[in-house]
Design an enzyme around this catalytic site. Structure first.
Site, short mmCIF file in Angstrom:
data_model
loop_
_atom_site.label_atom_id
_atom_site.label_comp_id
_atom_site.label_asym_id
_atom_site.label_seq_id
_atom_site.Cartn_x
_atom_site.Cartn_y
_atom_site.Cartn_z
N LYS A 171 0.79 -1.30 0.11
CA LYS A 171 -0.14 -0.01 -0.07
C LYS A 171 0.73 1.23 -0.03
O LYS A 171 0.24 2.40 -0.38
CB LYS A 171 -0.95 -0.13 1.21
CG LYS A 171 -0.47 -0.03 2.74
CD LYS A 171 0.23 1.34 3.10
CE LYS A 171 1.13 0.95 4.32
NZ LYS A 171 1.52 2.16 4.82
N SER A 234 1.05 10.64 6.29
CA SER A 234 1.77 9.45 5.65
C SER A 234 2.77 10.20 4.83
O SER A 234 2.61 11.10 4.00
CB SER A 234 0.93 8.89 4.71
OG SER A 234 1.50 8.05 3.62
#
Length: 321
Positions: A171, A234
């Site tokens: 991911k 992130s």
């Protein structure tokens, strides 16, 4: 701390004092376990730190896993010590996952993979979250589950460590693509399509490498994908977002606090795809972008202009996106 944890407190050593290792150390400490957070700058020798350790958790960056595993090998350990890996990445050249490195170094020990939608800054703030611990040894996974579970951090077990580990690893590449999507202001429809097709690509790679499809629809796959593709916290998302805004990869990486594992993972995935004959169109465009071979806009055009095909891979005469 719940009552069933009281009689079974553990000695836990966490290798890696970055944001993720520190957050996990805090979780175990709150539950009453004896925790030592270690980094290479630790004043105590590693051998001393590992004395009587029942759980050794690695939260170090991918590039340091093999070296630290070798260091731990030289230390005396109980045969019952459980190793936990919370690193998300792939080793260049060998293409090993972190758990494969730890298992090869300690073939007679149980290895547990911990992975999920766990942005370390949110965990540190004690915001609610959930994760998955996976191992071929059910008892080992359940032991680790008890160490970290709390009213703020829900821990599930899973018997598919390969799938859980790959979900958290793959991911990161999709998060770079999602950052590009947002950086180019392409809208919600484009982002939804990208993430959905990204999950399909993750499943395709995972199946080839021995993972179960259903694992990718759980917390360590879809859950982690959603968290990482939708949060400016992130690092991988930030790589894509800043590249889309004209920054160089070197400049982006220099400004990030910590490692964006998706950059290295993308390169290793290209090796795996070529060896195994896996179609990975999104990963391939991210790779070319990271290598400076194409612009973010051209990467998008290449994906959108692929030949049309059925949505799912098991349809006949498929052509994969």
């Amino acid at each position: 701390m719940t009552n069933h944890q009281l009689p079974n407190l553990k000695s836990v050593v966490i290798l890696g004092a970055g944001a993720w290792g520190t957050a996990l150390a805090k979780l175990a400490t709150i539950n009453g376990h004896q925790v030592h957070l270690w980094s290479r700058s630790d004043s105590q020798p590693l051998e001393k730190v590992l004395e009587n350790a029942q759980i050794v958790l690695s939260a170090i960056s991918m590039k340091g896993v093999r070296d630290v595993a070798s260091m731990v090998q030289s230390c005396p350990l109980s045969s019952q010590t459980i190793f936990v890996t919370a690193t998300k990445g792939l080793e260049p050249h060998t293409t090993y996952t972190p758990s494969q490195i730890w298992q090869a170094a300690f073939p007679d020990h149980s290895v547990v993979v911990l992975s999920g939608p766990n942005l370390s800054q949110e965990i540190a703030q004690e915001l609610p979250a959930a994760t998955v611990v996976a191992s071929k040894n059910t008892n080992a996974a359940q032991t680790v589950q008890l160490v970290f579970s709390s009213s703020r951090f829900r821990v599930y077990t899973n018997p598919d460590p390969v799938g859980v580990e790959l979900g958290g690893t793959l991911k990161n590449v999709m998060a770079i693509a999602a950052g590009v999507c947002d950086g180019l202001h392409l809208g919600t429809n484009a982002k939804a399509a990208l993430v959905t097709r990204g999950l399909t690509e993750m499943v395709r790679i995972g199946n080839t490498l021995g993972a179960k499809t259903e694992t990718f629809y759980g917390l360590s796959g879809l859950g982690d994908l959603l968290a990482t593709c939708n949060s400016p916290l992130s690092r991988n998302y930030q790589v894509g977002y800043q590249l889309a805004n004209g920054k160089t990869l070197k400049g982006v990486l220099a400004s990030l606090p910590g490692t964006a594992e998706g950059v290295n993972t993308c390169r290793v995935l290209m090796e795996i795809a070529q060896q195994q004959g896996i179609a990975i169109p999104i990963t391939e465009q991210v790779y070319q972008l990271l290598e400076g071979e194409i612009t973010p806009r051209l990467a998008l055009d290449k994906l959108m202009l692929r030949d049309i095909k059925p949505e799912f891979d098991n349809f006949p005469t498929e052509q994969i996106w």
